[in-house]
Design a protein around this motif. Structure first.
Motif, PDB file in Angstrom:
ATOM      1  N   LYS A 101      -9.595  -3.112   3.319  1.00 11.48           N
ATOM      2  CA  LYS A 101     -10.727  -4.013   3.109  1.00 11.48           C
ATOM      3  C   LYS A 101     -11.048  -4.777   4.389  1.00 11.48           C
ATOM      4  O   LYS A 101     -10.144  -5.305   5.043  1.00 11.48           O
ATOM      5  CB  LYS A 101     -10.395  -4.997   1.984  1.00 11.48           C
TER       6      LYS A 101
ATOM      7  N   LEU B 241       0.822  -1.202   0.000  1.00 10.84           N
ATOM      8  CA  LEU B 241       0.000   0.000   0.000  1.00 10.84           C
ATOM      9  C   LEU B 241       0.862   1.262   0.000  1.00 10.84           C
ATOM     10  O   LEU B 241       0.472   2.268  -0.569  1.00 10.84           O
ATOM     11  CB  LEU B 241      -0.930   0.013   1.217  1.00 10.84           C
TER      12      LEU B 241
ATOM     13  N   GLN C 149      -8.869   1.995   0.619  1.00 12.67           N
ATOM     14  CA  GLN C 149      -8.250   0.760   0.137  1.00 12.67           C
ATOM     15  C   GLN C 149      -8.237  -0.331   1.206  1.00 12.67           C
ATOM     16  O   GLN C 149      -7.949  -1.481   0.905  1.00 12.67           O
ATOM     17  CB  GLN C 149      -6.820   1.016  -0.310  1.00 12.67           C
TER      18      GLN C 149
ATOM     19  N   TYR D 156      -1.542   5.924   3.535  1.00 16.17           N
ATOM     20  CA  TYR D 156      -2.412   5.011   2.812  1.00 16.17           C
ATOM     21  C   TYR D 156      -3.795   5.634   2.684  1.00 16.17           C
ATOM     22  O   TYR D 156      -4.154   6.547   3.428  1.00 16.17           O
ATOM     23  CB  TYR D 156      -2.493   3.641   3.512  1.00 16.17           C
ATOM     24  N   ASP D 157      -4.530   5.132   1.730  1.00 12.57           N
ATOM     25  CA  ASP D 157      -5.897   5.581   1.495  1.00 12.57           C
ATOM     26  C   ASP D 157      -6.827   4.669   2.292  1.00 12.57           C
ATOM     27  O   ASP D 157      -6.883   3.467   2.023  1.00 12.57           O
ATOM     28  CB  ASP D 157      -6.200   5.493  -0.006  1.00 12.57           C
TER      29      ASP D 157
END
Length: 132
Positions: free
Chosen positions: A87, A62, A85, A81-82
């Motif tokens: 999960k 990531l 993204q 990090y986003d």
């Protein structure tokens, strides 16, 4: 005509809003080792945030920070990090390695799991061990 101009302006402003970058989250931490030895000036540090959910496949990176080591341990790092993204049900980990002149000297040997839910302790402490 005035209504048409106003409608066009509204659509344009809406498009600009949707093009804004997604908000980023970050992890701050430091890499350390227990050996009593100094790193040479040619040492490089690589730290990565990975999705390690799938067995027998390479981890999905990531974010990664790479660069020349400045100073001695503990060595600070910053990973972004986003959150979109991340999960549900996936496992994430931070790993690190220190190389000198392209030769691996230290690497993480334990799993440094992170949840990426905003509650991870910071700064993270990531231990690397000498490669024999």
């Amino acid at each position: 005509m005035k209504k048409l101009s106003l409608l066009g302006l509204t659509v344009l402003l809406g498009a600009c809003q949707s093009m804004q970058p997604a908000p980023k989250a970050s992890l701050e931490g430091e890499v350390f080792y227990l050996q009593r030895s100094a790193l040479p000036p040619t040492a490089t540090l690589s730290v990565s945030l990975q999705d390690v959910s799938l067995a027998d496949t390479p981890a999905i990176v990531l974010d990664e920070q790479k660069g020349q080591v400045k100073g001695q341990v503990p060595l600070p790092f910053h990973l972004s990090y986003d959150p979109a993204q991340v999960k549900p049900g996936h496992r994430y980990s931070v790993s690190a390695r220190i190389e000198v002149d392209g030769k691996l000297m230290f690497i993480t040997t334990e799993n440094h799991a992170v949840r990426l839910d905003g509650k991870d302790p910071q700064p993270l402490k990531v231990r690397v061990d000498a490669v024999r």
